[in-house]
Motif scaffolding. Structure first.
Motif, PDB file in Angstrom:
ATOM      1  N   LEU A 241      36.884   3.597  32.528  1.00 42.64           N
ATOM      2  CA  LEU A 241      36.789   4.894  33.199  1.00 42.64           C
ATOM      3  C   LEU A 241      35.416   5.547  33.065  1.00 42.64           C
ATOM      4  CD1 LEU A 241      40.286   6.378  32.258  1.00 42.64           C
ATOM      5  CD2 LEU A 241      39.578   5.393  34.447  1.00 42.64           C
ATOM      6  N   GLN A 249      37.602   8.350  38.555  1.00 45.74           N
ATOM      7  CA  GLN A 249      38.368   8.493  37.315  1.00 45.74           C
ATOM      8  C   GLN A 249      39.723   9.133  37.595  1.00 45.74           C
ATOM      9  OE1 GLN A 249      35.625  10.889  35.071  1.00 45.74           O
ATOM     10  NE2 GLN A 249      34.448   9.141  34.307  1.00 45.74           N
ATOM     11  N   VAL A 282      36.238  12.085  31.764  1.00 47.70           N
ATOM     12  CA  VAL A 282      37.539  11.421  31.923  1.00 47.70           C
ATOM     13  C   VAL A 282      38.668  12.392  31.593  1.00 47.70           C
ATOM     14  CG1 VAL A 282      39.060   9.638  30.987  1.00 47.70           C
ATOM     15  CG2 VAL A 282      36.670   9.095  31.504  1.00 47.70           C
TER      16      VAL A 282
END
Length: 372
Positions: A241, A249, A282
């Motif tokens: 990610l 993401q 993230v």
């Protein structure tokens, strides 16, 4: 002599004619003057009535909008009216001003209660609403009552949640807890074997499934959940990610989570980032909680079950989250012995959500958990 009398008589006659003519002219002039005077008065009356209408309309607009500039404009127009009309409209504007002051206080009370929802705050809000008695307060009371009722519902849900947390914590008090987790599935060959092992042993596990695998094997995902296990997202197709854009993401995390929740009919709030890799970006793309691990069995390195069993036995501890993969046959083969060994050591098996509930009162959004 006779001619003089005739002249005198003619003069008198002319005089009276002139007098009558002048009188008639005066009457006409007076009539014209009266007409124009009446016309002027009528125009003034019409103009004033227009002023009154404008003032009333401004008052109505102020009532509707309650904006400061509309209220100010209404006062300006009302101040130009005669005392009788001004007094009546001033009274209405005073009622509005007083009411706006009251509603502002009530709004502040309700807003403050909403910031920190509690029984005391809700009670204060309800008492404040009862003080609004103006004949035009209905819509305000309805809107504020809607907010108070929504806060009530939130409080009820929080109380229920707190009760559930307390029950779970009491249930597992003073017990050694451990959570077995499995990534990258489901696999149509190995995962069903694993589900039977857990059912036979009456042990729950947590599966962090890939979205693309869930899409390919939805019946296995549903069976995982139906058998009392926890199923959560491991993203759609296992990309690192931190190497993706924020939009990518979000797509990786949420697409898998939404599909899994749809299949299971549940609303699991966890996800596991591939490779345990994450950063602030993230975490900010989702309201889910990120879950990594405290014990990595490194099962992907082996082709036999013995080292997997040994790693769990060596590193297991109270509050541990064990990382394995349900896509490897040797990992599945290791599970019966792992369960036997851990039970012998006094461990109780729980899902990750249960473990975090006992440890921290439940997982919090955008936080990262490793167990203990």
């Amino acid at each position: 002599m006779k001619q003089r009398r005739l002249k005198s008589k003619g003069a008198k006659k002319a005089f009276w004619k002139l007098t009558l003519l002048i009188g008639a002219l005066l009457i006409v002039v007076a009539g014209v003057g009266t007409y124009y005077y009446d016309q002027g008065v009528q125009k003034q009356k019409i103009a004033y009535e227009k002023q009154v209408d404008e003032a009333r309309n401004a008052k109505d607009k102020a009532y509707d909008s309650r904006k400061a500039n509309d209220i100010e404009q209404a006062h300006k127009l009302i101040d130009k009216l005669h005392v009788k009309d001004k007094t009546s409209l001033d009274k209405s504007m005073s009622q509005l001003t007083n009411y706006l002051s009251e509603i502002d206080k009530v709004n502040q009370i309700v807003a403050k209660a909403h910031e920190n929802i509690s029984e005391e705050g809700i009670k204060s809000s309800e008492e404040a609403l009862e003080l609004l008695k103006a004949p035009y307060e209905k819509s305000d009371k309805e809107a504020l009552a809607k907010q108070v009722n929504a806060d009530k519902q939130i409080l009820i849900e929080r109380q229920k949640e707190a009760e559930l947390i307390a029950n779970v914590q009491n249930q597992y008090a003073n017990k050694k807890l451990i959570a077995l987790t499995f990534d990258d599935g489901p696999n149509p060959n190995t995962t069903p074997q694993l589900l039977k092992i857990f059912s036979d042993a009456q042990v729950p596990a947590t599966f962090f499934a890939l979205g693309k695998q869930a899409q390919a094997c939805p019946q296995i995902i549903k069976e995982e959940a139906d058998r009392g296990n926890e199923v959560a997202s491991h993203t759609w197709d296992h990309k690192d990610l931190v190497t993706l854009s924020p939009d990518q993401q979000k797509q990786e995390i949420e697409s898998a989570n939404q599909l899994i929740n749809k299949i299971t009919g549940k609303n699991v709030t966890l996800f596991r980032p591939p490779y345990g890799s994450y950063n602030k970006s993230v975490l900010s793309q989702t309201n889910l909680s990120a879950v990594n691990w405290t014990v990595d069995t490194n099962d992907w390195r082996y082709r036999t079950s013995a080292p997997v069993v040994q790693n769990v036995s060596t590193y297991a501890h109270d509050g541990a989250i064990i990382l394995m993969h349900d896509i490897h046959q040797w990992s599945v083969d290791a599970v019966p012995q792992i369960i036997k060994n851990l039970k012998a050591q006094g461990y109780t098996f729980v899902t990750v959500s249960t473990l975090l509930t006992v440890q921290d009162g439940g997982a919090k959004a955008q936080q990262v958990y490793f167990g203990r």
